[in-house]
Design an enzyme around this catalytic site. Structure first.
Site, PDB file in Angstrom:
ATOM      1  N   ASN A   1       0.869  -1.187   0.000  1.00  0.00           N
ATOM      2  CA  ASN A   1       0.000   0.000   0.000  1.00  0.00           C
ATOM      3  C   ASN A   1       0.902   1.231   0.000  1.00  0.00           C
ATOM      4  O   ASN A   1       1.541   1.538   1.007  1.00  0.00           O
ATOM      5  CB  ASN A   1      -0.893  -0.035   1.245  1.00  0.00           C
TER       6      ASN A   1
ATOM      7  N   GLU B   1      -4.492  -4.830  11.138  1.00  0.00           N
ATOM      8  CA  GLU B   1      -3.454  -3.808  11.274  1.00  0.00           C
ATOM      9  C   GLU B   1      -3.595  -3.107  12.620  1.00  0.00           C
ATOM     10  O   GLU B   1      -4.408  -2.173  12.762  1.00  0.00           O
ATOM     11  CB  GLU B   1      -3.582  -2.765  10.165  1.00  0.00           C
TER      12      GLU B   1
ATOM     13  N   GLY C   1       3.581   2.276  10.587  1.00  0.00           N
ATOM     14  CA  GLY C   1       4.553   3.343  10.335  1.00  0.00           C
ATOM     15  C   GLY C   1       5.388   3.717  11.541  1.00  0.00           C
ATOM     16  O   GLY C   1       6.051   4.745  11.547  1.00  0.00           O
TER      17      GLY C   1
ATOM     18  N   GLU D   1      -6.143   4.866   8.386  1.00  0.00           N
ATOM     19  CA  GLU D   1      -5.921   6.284   8.054  1.00  0.00           C
ATOM     20  C   GLU D   1      -7.189   6.909   7.474  1.00  0.00           C
ATOM     21  O   GLU D   1      -7.469   8.086   7.696  1.00  0.00           O
ATOM     22  CB  GLU D   1      -4.737   6.409   7.081  1.00  0.00           C
TER      23      GLU D   1
ATOM     24  N   LYS E   1       0.030   4.303  -0.153  1.00  0.00           N
ATOM     25  CA  LYS E   1      -0.581   5.494   0.462  1.00  0.00           C
ATOM     26  C   LYS E   1      -0.387   6.690  -0.479  1.00  0.00           C
ATOM     27  O   LYS E   1      -0.467   6.513  -1.694  1.00  0.00           O
ATOM     28  CB  LYS E   1      -0.015   5.703   1.873  1.00  0.00           C
TER      29      LYS E   1
ATOM     30  N   SER F   1       4.320  -2.146  10.003  1.00  0.00           N
ATOM     31  CA  SER F   1       5.793  -2.196  10.024  1.00  0.00           C
ATOM     32  C   SER F   1       6.364  -3.551   9.576  1.00  0.00           C
ATOM     33  O   SER F   1       7.358  -4.017  10.132  1.00  0.00           O
ATOM     34  CB  SER F   1       6.325  -1.797  11.404  1.00  0.00           C
TER      35      SER F   1
ATOM     36  N   HIS G   1      -9.155   1.394   5.681  1.00  0.00           N
ATOM     37  CA  HIS G   1      -7.811   1.548   6.271  1.00  0.00           C
ATOM     38  C   HIS G   1      -7.911   2.503   7.462  1.00  0.00           C
ATOM     39  O   HIS G   1      -8.679   3.465   7.430  1.00  0.00           O
ATOM     40  CB  HIS G   1      -6.837   2.082   5.216  1.00  0.00           C
TER      41      HIS G   1
HETATM   42  O1  LIG Z   1      -1.415  -0.382   4.668  1.00  0.00           O
HETATM   43  C1  LIG Z   1      -0.350  -0.587   5.251  1.00  0.00           C
HETATM   44  C2  LIG Z   1      -0.217  -0.388   6.652  1.00  0.00           C
HETATM   45  O2  LIG Z   1      -0.813   0.782   7.098  1.00  0.00           O
HETATM   46  C3  LIG Z   1       1.158  -0.606   7.217  1.00  0.00           C
HETATM   47  O3  LIG Z   1       2.018   0.477   6.994  1.00  0.00           O
HETATM   48  P1  LIG Z   1       3.559   0.343   7.447  1.00  0.00           P
HETATM   49  O4  LIG Z   1       4.070  -0.920   6.837  1.00  0.00           O
HETATM   50  O5  LIG Z   1       4.230   1.570   6.916  1.00  0.00           O
HETATM   51  O6  LIG Z   1       3.549   0.258   8.936  1.00  0.00           O
END
Ligand SMILES: O=C[C@H](O)COP(=O)(O)O
Length: 248
Positions: free
Chosen positions: A9, A166, A172, A96, A11, A212, A94
């Site tokens: 993803n 998640e 992140g 976010e 983003k 992460s 998600h």
């Molecule tokens: O969609 C992916 C997740 O929000 C994980 O993000 P991350 O791997 O940067 O922690």
């Protein structure tokens, strides 16, 4: 036997030009992958991404969509629009989007239904905040999300649904849930879905871990009984890192 899915993803990162350059390099690195490989670029990159990935094992997914087919919804994309450019998967709910864009379990539910009605496979994100975890409410929070998000879906829907667990505190931040903890929570999700629908459907459904995920965490995660893959954010932005994750 459930086939693994490794999904990246991006983003709000990468332009259409950067997307095409990434896919041109990435597709060769992952051509022999055992897992299903999915990339979720920003909406403006989807058309170019689908073209760049054509004829490869890399699938392109959207990061969000509206639940209506058309109408006065400025800035939104409909399931029909996604279908028309060759999108087969969409990330829904998600954290976010729940945190910054007022996504609720009610809209998530409408979006899941719209995705299935239009033949798009949703990747539903669920997870708890740090505060919810520390106050021992992880299971209650997940149960509430699953009940509301999946209301009115059919067993057939659930068999093809992809869920991404998640934990919000792990996104992140560089903190991951231990593979064992993530596996236990994913088992809880599977059992809950079995209660809400049936065991056969819950066993068929793929549940990914996100938060992460890195090249050095994926192997341990994929050795777990119930973790069927990863939804990878930051580490999917570099071809080298994400190729290593896909080829775990
Ligand atoms: O969609 C992916 C997740 O929000 C994980 O993000 P991350 O791997 O940067 O922690």
């Amino acid at each position: 036997m459930r086939r693994a899915i490794i999904s990246g993803n991006w983003k709000m990162n990468k332009t259409p030009e950067e997307t095409v350059a990434y896919i041109n390099e990435f597709k060769n690195n992952v051509k022999d992958a055992d897992a299903e490989v999915i990339l979720c670029p920003p909406a403006i990159c989807l058309t170019e991404a689908v073209k760049a990935a054509e004829g490869t094992n890399v699938k392109i997914a959207a990061q969000n969509m509206h639940y209506k087919e058309s109408g006065a919804f400025t800035g939104e994309l409909s399931p029909l629009m996604l279908k028309s450019v060759g999108i087969e998967h969409v990330v829904i709910g998600h954290s976010e989007r729940r945190q910054y864009f007022n996504e609720t379990d009610e809209t998530v539910n409408l979006k899941l239904k719209a995705a299935f009605e239009n033949g798009i496979i949703p990747i539903l994100c669920v997870g708890e905040t740090l505060e919810e975890r520390e106050s021992g409410r992880t299971e209650a929070v997940l149960e509430g999300q699953l009940k509301e998000d999946l209301a009115g879906l059919t067993s057939e829907n659930v068999k093809t649904l992809v869920v991404a667990y998640e934990p919000i505190w792990a996104i992140g931040t560089g903190k991951t849930a231990s593979a064992e903890d993530a596996n236990d929570t994913i088992k809880f999700i599977r059992n809950k879905v079995a209660e809400l629908f049936d065991t056969e459907s819950a066993e068929a459904m793929r549940i990914l871990y996100g938060g992460s995920v890195k090249p050095n965490t994926i192997k341990g995660q994929m050795e777990m009984s119930d973790i069927d893959g990863g939804l990878v954010g930051g580490a999917s932005l570099k071809v080298e890192d994400f190729s290593a994750i896909v080829n775990y």
